[in-house]
Scaffold this motif. Sequence first.
Motif, short mmCIF file in Angstrom:
data_model
loop_
_atom_site.label_atom_id
_atom_site.label_comp_id
_atom_site.label_asym_id
_atom_site.label_seq_id
_atom_site.Cartn_x
_atom_site.Cartn_y
_atom_site.Cartn_z
N GLY A 76 5.23 12.13 3.06
CA GLY A 76 5.64 11.05 3.56
C GLY A 76 4.55 10.01 4.07
N LEU A 77 3.48 10.70 4.61
CA LEU A 77 2.30 9.90 5.13
C LEU A 77 1.58 9.22 4.03
N PHE A 78 1.30 10.03 2.90
CA PHE A 78 0.97 9.46 1.58
C PHE A 78 1.63 8.32 1.21
N LEU A 79 2.98 8.38 1.11
CA LEU A 79 3.75 7.10 0.51
C LEU A 79 3.56 6.04 1.51
N LEU A 80 3.46 6.28 2.87
CA LEU A 80 3.30 5.24 3.80
C LEU A 80 2.07 4.65 3.46
N LEU A 81 0.83 5.05 3.42
CA LEU A 81 -0.36 4.41 3.10
C LEU A 81 -0.15 3.79 1.60
N LEU A 82 0.24 4.47 0.67
CA LEU A 82 0.59 3.73 -0.71
C LEU A 82 1.43 2.41 -0.49
N GLY A 83 2.24 2.40 -0.01
CA GLY A 83 3.36 1.43 0.18
C GLY A 83 2.69 0.07 0.96
N GLY A 84 1.61 0.51 2.04
CA GLY A 84 0.95 -0.50 2.68
C GLY A 84 -0.10 -1.12 2.05
N VAL A 85 -0.96 0.12 1.50
CA VAL A 85 -2.23 -0.57 1.00
C VAL A 85 -1.95 -1.00 -0.29
N GLY A 86 -1.34 -0.31 -1.14
CA GLY A 86 -1.11 -0.48 -2.40
C GLY A 86 -0.23 -1.67 -2.73
N PHE A 87 0.88 -1.82 -2.21
CA PHE A 87 2.14 -2.57 -2.71
C PHE A 87 2.01 -3.85 -1.59
N ILE A 88 2.07 -3.73 -0.34
CA ILE A 88 2.44 -4.86 0.41
C ILE A 88 0.88 -5.49 0.55
N GLN A 89 -0.17 -4.99 0.63
CA GLN A 89 -1.44 -5.27 0.77
C GLN A 89 -1.59 -6.53 1.61
N GLN A 90 -1.54 -6.11 2.81
CA GLN A 90 -1.74 -7.15 4.02
C GLN A 90 -2.87 -6.37 4.85
N LYS A 91 -3.41 -7.30 5.52
CA LYS A 91 -4.72 -6.72 6.31
C LYS A 91 -4.21 -5.82 7.68
N LYS A 92 -2.99 -5.99 7.92
CA LYS A 92 -2.58 -5.18 9.18
C LYS A 92 -2.41 -3.97 9.09
N PHE A 93 -2.32 -3.58 7.64
CA PHE A 93 -2.12 -2.15 7.29
C PHE A 93 -3.62 -1.44 7.44
N PHE A 94 -4.56 -1.99 7.71
CA PHE A 94 -6.02 -1.76 8.01
C PHE A 94 -6.39 -1.43 9.26
N SER A 95 -5.46 -1.79 10.21
CA SER A 95 -6.01 -1.86 11.56
C SER A 95 -6.52 -0.58 12.36
N SER A 96 -6.37 0.54 11.51
CA SER A 96 -7.03 1.75 12.02
C SER A 96 -8.08 2.00 11.09
N ALA A 97 -8.50 1.44 10.37
CA ALA A 97 -9.67 1.52 9.32
C ALA A 97 -11.09 1.11 9.99
N PRO A 98 -12.09 1.37 9.62
CA PRO A 98 -13.24 1.15 10.23
C PRO A 98 -13.53 -0.41 10.16
N GLN A 99 -14.44 -0.68 11.04
CA GLN A 99 -14.38 -2.34 11.26
C GLN A 99 -15.27 -2.81 9.99
N GLU A 100 -16.01 -2.14 9.24
CA GLU A 100 -16.65 -2.59 8.10
C GLU A 100 -15.93 -2.75 6.91
N VAL A 101 -14.64 -1.97 6.82
CA VAL A 101 -13.71 -2.13 5.94
C VAL A 101 -12.87 -3.08 6.31
#
Length: 167
Positions: free
Chosen positions: A14-39
């Motif tokens: 489920g967690l992987f599907l959550l990541l894939l849905g947000g990063v791979g399909f919706i593709q909005q910056k808000k899904f990177f809020s927990s990513a490092p600042q460089e990213v």
Amino acid sequence: MLVTILLGIMMMAGLFLLLLGGVGFIQQKKFFSSAPQEVQDVVPDSMPERFAGQYAVGWVMIIVAILMMLGAMVLGAWDGIENGFTFWQFFVRFVVMILMLKAYDILFFDWVLLCNAGFNFFPHFYPETKAVLGHYLFGYNKKTHITHIICGFPLSALLAWICTLLQ
């Protein structure tokens, strides 16, 4: 214990599907809020749809992912109630499931996907991230991980207590 491990794997999926849905399909910056600042600095605010309905597919994936993860907790509770678990058996079940999920997050998401650009997960969807991904990022969010692990114990106790009340 086998049921607990299978439910933990269900939560990981489920967690992987959550990541894939947000990063791979919706593709909005808000899904990177927990990513490092460089990213976060190189990721665009949003990306254009690659195909019609791409965003809808992403939201469906996220809903299914959340339902999978909640479903794993409910199934764990239901199975424990059916088998007459004590508070401590419930507690151990939920702690194991939460710790499995956290270990998966740290080892697979952070180490494999984020710190090993050669795996090409993030650069596949965001080519601009390839230059900033690397092993030096591992551990950037260790305080968050430690907080989640610590909070997992009282959460497990609360869930175990609720389950014992339902028996």
